[in-house]
Design an enzyme around this catalytic site. Structure first.
Site, short mmCIF file in Angstrom:
data_model
loop_
_atom_site.label_atom_id
_atom_site.label_comp_id
_atom_site.label_asym_id
_atom_site.label_seq_id
_atom_site.Cartn_x
_atom_site.Cartn_y
_atom_site.Cartn_z
N GLU A 56 0.83 -1.21 0.00
CA GLU A 56 0.00 0.00 0.00
C GLU A 56 0.87 1.26 0.00
O GLU A 56 1.83 1.36 0.76
CB GLU A 56 -0.89 -0.04 1.25
CG GLU A 56 -1.79 1.15 1.44
CD GLU A 56 -2.60 1.04 2.73
OE1 GLU A 56 -3.56 1.83 2.90
OE2 GLU A 56 -2.28 0.17 3.57
N LYS A 125 -9.01 2.73 -2.14
CA LYS A 125 -9.31 2.07 -0.88
C LYS A 125 -10.72 2.44 -0.45
O LYS A 125 -11.09 3.61 -0.40
CB LYS A 125 -8.30 2.52 0.18
CG LYS A 125 -8.37 1.79 1.51
CD LYS A 125 -7.18 2.19 2.38
CE LYS A 125 -7.12 1.42 3.68
NZ LYS A 125 -5.90 1.74 4.45
N CYS A 181 -5.64 -2.90 2.15
CA CYS A 181 -5.45 -3.00 3.60
C CYS A 181 -6.76 -3.12 4.39
O CYS A 181 -7.32 -4.19 4.50
CB CYS A 181 -4.62 -1.82 4.09
SG CYS A 181 -3.90 -2.11 5.72
N THR A 485 -15.55 -54.79 5.58
CA THR A 485 -14.16 -54.40 5.83
C THR A 485 -13.51 -53.70 4.64
O THR A 485 -12.44 -53.12 4.78
CB THR A 485 -13.31 -55.63 6.19
OG1 THR A 485 -13.30 -56.54 5.07
CG2 THR A 485 -13.88 -56.35 7.41
#
Length: 684
Positions: A56, A125, A181, A485
């Site tokens: 950033e 942002k 961020c 089994t």
């Protein structure tokens, strides 16, 4: 088809190489910072990287406070972006850098996406932290409402907003979204909507000053977002060179894929560091295709996701063998990490035990009737039954165990069956099926009935069928149920006798466990001392012996009948089973993965406790030949057996073959399409 297919290329198999980078920052010095980024991008181009992200505000520095508002800094940022764009003209990677950019009357904290000489888009942002040590609203405007906007850079109108998807037209499935961020730390990150809109790679460029335990929080959020969105989440934080006036920085980088950590770099590095990995775009596509909920969620938020814009990118991915930068587990059902393996064994064993306990309680607490050969599967089923009886407060003598020697039963395995039954304290008897089998073969007109040594499939299945027939009739007589089994590997390969044979039981506990995991489960039971030392010693002997059905007699000096000689090594076949069941991969991709996982015994990890003498390699020709056997047996020859499976719990996340669960397929299918794809795999 085979000649034109670039088999050794990771990109040809749905992988893309991406990098999460941290580099030293020069405070408020965009010219130096962009030069550092360009140097790294050139090196990453040479490594075949398609996407490279940097921290950033990396062009200016994050912690420069009011210097973000200085025109000289902002002007040099614009010049640095031009420099970066010009430098990438002949470079492959999509480059994501952080920069403060003016748009209108406000300044935005932006992720700038550059590739092929051009700025492709800018993602501001969305959410600005303004608490405790953070003060971003002093300088920046939030970009959460910038859908459909644009910004002018270099005299061009560039898409601007949190609604941008960057799609590689020549790398199918590579669709990148970028957030910054704090965007990751809110309840509904922008990347959540982006994933619903089609993004497969979610990039976060971060400043993120470090405080004690914050790294764990980052891992938690990145892992959760990648798992929830069925996507890659790639993260890069600021490090060396950022201002430490009031904060410190660790330069953390990491990449998660669908909840799995693919790679990370050391923290607090001296100099640049990059996490470079190959992400599996096919895995993301397959998971989303199978998980209809993510599509339903996209429909719920269609008004938002429908507004996303797509920017097309041409990458010209590298051809040829560039390696594979991701861990390929030789045993995808079995963790290499010792503590994780122990936890998986604990869960798997208790899933089996609790499943059997519930079934027994639900039907009136009958006895358990089981055939015990001294081999791997029946041994494990027996110790599951013993634990179930312990949990129910019932005597282990309510387990009626029978060893039923046939024409090829060895004294060695029979003695192991005796020792095991004695150590566990179950009811035990020997029932020799040979006289009845010989009579049946004679009545059928089989040559063996007249003394001829003809050991064909009928000869084998008469023995397997008689054992099951006896067990069912004993269960009738003793008020019991027959405990199956057979394991997942045998069922996938059709290595069982249908109907009146080991394919059938009243309830089965091993049908969700592959052969390679059963060995570790038995070792775990021994290590945990769930039974006495004598039993533990017998279990250790059994888990290390050759896997054989013991149905065909051998002459002195001859090798005894081997299951793996007939249907292939279980490590390879379990590998094939996992990637077919869990992800639906093409055979060519499965072969590519197996080649990388198995071509060198000296590289990579082996599960804890795996015997040294079994740590071997397989070449491509061997991998290809046994994969062909698997495809024919799984898709063409044995589905009818799986379509009539008795009940039994799903255990492994890698899948099951129950027709009521993970795998539903026609019994009269064929393997042609898979075999055609296998032709793309070279012979060597």
């Amino acid at each position: 088809m085979a000649a034109s297919f670039d088999f050794r290329s990771a990109y040809a198999h749905g992988y893309a190489r991406i990098a999460s980078c941290t580099v030293p920052t020069s405070i408020a010095d965009p010219d130096t910072n962009v030069a550092t980024v360009i140097e790294q991008v050139r090196a990453l181009h040479d490594q075949g990287v398609a996407l490279a992200i940097f921290p950033e505000l990396g062009l200016s520095g994050y912690a420069i406070e009011d210097l973000h508002l200085q025109d000289v800094v902002l002007d040099r940022v614009l010049a640095a972006i031009d420099t970066l764009a010009a430098a990438t003209k002949d470079l492959r990677p999509i480059v994501v850098v952080g920069a403060p950019l003016r748009n209108g009357n406000r300044l935005y904290n932006c992720a700038v996406v550059v590739q092929g000489g051009e700025v492709l888009g800018v993602a501001p942002k969305s959410y600005l932290p303004n608490y405790r040590e953070f003060y971003e609203k002093r300088h920046f405007a939030a970009g959460d409402e910038s859908f459909g906007d644009s910004i002018t850079l270099g005299g061009k109108q560039i898409p601007f907003g949190p609604d941008l998807l960057f799609e590689a037209v020549d790398v199918p499935g590579l669709v990148v979204h970028v957030e910054v961020c704090e965007d990751m730390w809110v309840p509904v990150p922008p990347s959540s909507m982006a994933s619903l809109a089609g993004a497969t790679v979610l990039a976060n460029i971060s400043g993120s000053p470090i405080t004690v335990a914050r790294a764990e929080d980052r891992h938690l959020l990145c892992r959760a977002q990648s798992a929830r969105c069925l996507a890659v989440y790639t993260y890069a934080a600021s490090g060396q060179g950022e201002s430490t006036t009031d904060l410190s920085w660790d330069g953390m980088t990491m990449i998660y894929e669908c909840g799995d950590l693919l790679g990370q770099t050391e923290r607090f590095p001296d100099g640049p560091r990059s996490t470079v990995v190959d992400i599996d775009l096919d895995r993301i596509r397959q998971d989303r295709l199978r998980d209809g909920s993510i599509g339903d969620n996209a429909r719920t938020h269609g008004e938002v996701t429908g507004a996303f814009r797509t920017v097309a990118v041409t990458l010209d991915p590298p051809s040829g063998d560039i390696g594979l930068l991701r861990k390929v587990d030789r045993f995808p059902f079995v963790p290499d990490d010792e503590s994780r393996l122990a936890l998986d064994c604990y869960e798997a064993y208790n899933i089996q035990v609790s499943g059997l306990v519930q079934r027994l309680r639900a039907i009136g607490d009958p006895k358990v009737v089981i055939g015990v050969s001294g081999g791997l599967d029946s041994t494990h089923a027996l110790i599951v039954a013993a634990r179930a009886m312990d949990q129910m407060g019932r005597p282990r003598t309510d387990i009626l165990a029978y060893t039923m020697p046939g024409f090829a039963t060895s004294d060695y395995t029979k003695s192991n069956a005796y020792k095991l039954a004695e150590g566990l304290g179950v009811s035990f008897a020997e029932l020799d099926i040979r006289p009845t089998a010989a009579q049946m073969l004679k009545d059928m007109g089989h040559p063996f009935g007249d003394g001829e040594p003809v050991h064909d499939v009928t000869f084998e299945n008469v023995q397997a069928g008689l054992r099951t027939d006896y067990l069912f009739r004993i269960a009738n007589k003793e008020n019991g149920i027959v405990l199956g089994t057979g394991d997942l590997s045998e069922l996938a390969l059709g290595w069982c006798t249908y109907g009146v044979g080991d394919q059938m039981s009243h309830y089965t506990v091993n049908s969700g466990i592959p052969k390679t995991m059963i060995q570790h489960l038995i070792r775990w039971v021994v290590d945990e001392k769930l039974f006495n030392d004598e039993t533990g010693a017998v279990l250790t002997v059994i888990v290390n012996q050759e896997i054989s059905p013991e149905l065909v007699p051998t002459k002195p000096g001859e090798k005894m009948q081997s299951t793996e000689d007939k249907i292939g090594p279980y490590p390879l076949q379990d590998f094939n089973i996992f990637y077919t069941l869990r992800y639906g991969y093409r055979p060519s991709k499965i072969a590519f993965l197996a080649w990388h996982g198995w071509k060198d015994a000296e590289t990579g990890q082996w599960p804890a406790g795996y015997p040294q003498e079994k740590q071997i390699a397989y070449d491509l020709a061997t991998i290809r030949s046994w994969l062909e056997v698997f495809l024919e047996r799984f898709f063409a020859f044995s589905q009818f057996k799986r379509s009539a499976l008795p009940n039994g719990p799903k255990v492994m996340a890698g899948g099951s073959v129950s027709p009521r669960g993970d795998w539903r397929a026609p019994s009269d299918g064929n393997a042609q399409a898979w075999l055609v794809d296998l032709e793309k795999v070279p012979e060597q």
